[in-house]
Design an enzyme around this catalytic site. Structure first.
Site, PDB file in Angstrom:
ATOM      1  N   CYS A  75       0.823  -1.212   0.000  1.00 30.27           N
ATOM      2  CA  CYS A  75       0.000   0.000   0.000  1.00 30.27           C
ATOM      3  C   CYS A  75       0.864   1.273   0.000  1.00 30.27           C
ATOM      4  O   CYS A  75       1.478   1.606  -0.998  1.00 30.27           O
ATOM      5  CB  CYS A  75      -0.980  -0.038   1.161  1.00 30.27           C
ATOM      6  SG  CYS A  75      -2.355   1.135   0.994  1.00 30.27           S
ATOM      7  N   HIS A 163      -3.932  -5.104   0.483  1.00 32.11           N
ATOM      8  CA  HIS A 163      -3.407  -5.619   1.756  1.00 32.11           C
ATOM      9  C   HIS A 163      -3.529  -7.143   1.809  1.00 32.11           C
ATOM     10  O   HIS A 163      -4.595  -7.671   2.121  1.00 32.11           O
ATOM     11  CB  HIS A 163      -4.164  -4.997   2.933  1.00 32.11           C
ATOM     12  CG  HIS A 163      -3.861  -3.553   3.155  1.00 32.11           C
ATOM     13  ND1 HIS A 163      -2.839  -3.115   3.963  1.00 32.11           N
ATOM     14  CD2 HIS A 163      -4.440  -2.438   2.645  1.00 32.11           C
ATOM     15  CE1 HIS A 163      -2.798  -1.791   3.958  1.00 32.11           C
ATOM     16  NE2 HIS A 163      -3.761  -1.355   3.163  1.00 32.11           N
ATOM     17  N   GLU A 165      -2.344  -9.089   3.966  1.00 34.34           N
ATOM     18  CA  GLU A 165      -2.410  -9.575   5.344  1.00 34.34           C
ATOM     19  C   GLU A 165      -3.832  -9.629   5.892  1.00 34.34           C
ATOM     20  O   GLU A 165      -4.095 -10.290   6.898  1.00 34.34           O
ATOM     21  CB  GLU A 165      -1.546  -8.692   6.258  1.00 34.34           C
ATOM     22  CG  GLU A 165      -2.071  -7.283   6.493  1.00 34.34           C
ATOM     23  CD  GLU A 165      -1.663  -6.275   5.423  1.00 34.34           C
ATOM     24  OE1 GLU A 165      -1.718  -5.068   5.718  1.00 34.34           O
ATOM     25  OE2 GLU A 165      -1.301  -6.691   4.316  1.00 34.34           O
TER      26      GLU A 165
END
Length: 234
Positions: A75, A163, A165
């Protein structure tokens, strides 16, 4: 693996995902980069509440890392690396926040291996990379963002706008594994149990016959410290 934190709400999640891959990692603030020795196999840059267009945006010196170690920029991190390289970053006409789907993917790339077209990802950004400089190649796109992921030629440097994660990124764990195992060559031999054992031994070595005063608030950090101290010295 070193994770450099730019203040993202998801930084701890990055660490959790890497540890779930049985890989040891440490989080450090972007303004206090630790010394890089032979034990470091890769670096991850987190997202950030800042825009790279802000005058006070974080701008760490990565000259000791980029091109020398595998680097995964997420990001804000991806936009920072791109802008440093001469890319144009501008406020997005369509602010992506939430679920998006990959519309094109270069599956021959290490990072995107096994990630299918239409894979759901989680976006959270107000700026977008509008043009990439020479040497940068797009490896994934969404309907609204042409550069959802890129690789720098001649380097193990990757930038991803979304993202991986976050749970809502369906193939996020696969992407992180592609980086940590496929690119960084992590042995996946670290476990939470091994962390407990090594920490208890470190405590024994440091404390010796001294006494310890512990401030126990009942929060997670001090409670874990108490349990480890109990295992080490009783």
């Amino acid at each position: 693996v070193i994770i450099l934190d730019f203040g993202s709400q998801y930084t701890q999640l990055i660490a959790r995902r890497l540890r779930e891959l049985n890989t040891y990692c440490e989080i450090h603030p972007y303004y206090k980069i630790p010394s890089i020795d032979e034990s470091v196999i890769g670096v991850v840059l987190s997202g950030s509440p800042f825009s790279v267009l802000d005058t006070k945006a974080p701008q760490p010196d990565l000259s000791g890392i980029r091109g020398k170690l595998p680097l995964l920029a997420v990001c804000y991190g991806a936009q920072f690396i791109a802008k440093q390289g001469g890319a144009e970053v501008a406020p997005s006409k369509i602010r992506e926040y939430g679920r998006a789907n990959i519309s094109a993917v270069e599956q021959g790339n290490h990072i995107m291996k096994g990630v299918p077209v239409n894979s759901q990802v989680w976006m959270s950004h107000g700026d977008t990379i509008t043009t990439l400089p020479s040497g940068f190649e797009i490896i994934a796109s969404t309907k609204d963002v042409s550069c959802a992921a890129y690789k720098i030629k001649g380097e193990h440097t990757y930038g991803i706008q979304f993202h991986p994660e976050v749970y809502h990124s369906a193939d996020g764990t696969a992407i992180l594994k592609n980086f940590v195992v496929g690119v960084c060559h992590a042995k996946q031999d670290w476990t939470p149990a091994s962390f407990v054992d090594s920490t208890v031994q470190d405590l024994k070595d440091k404390i010796g016959t001294d006494k310890v005063v512990l401030g126990l608030s009942g929060g997670v950090d001090s409670s874990v410290a108490a349990v480890l101290l109990d295992k080490a010295i009783g």
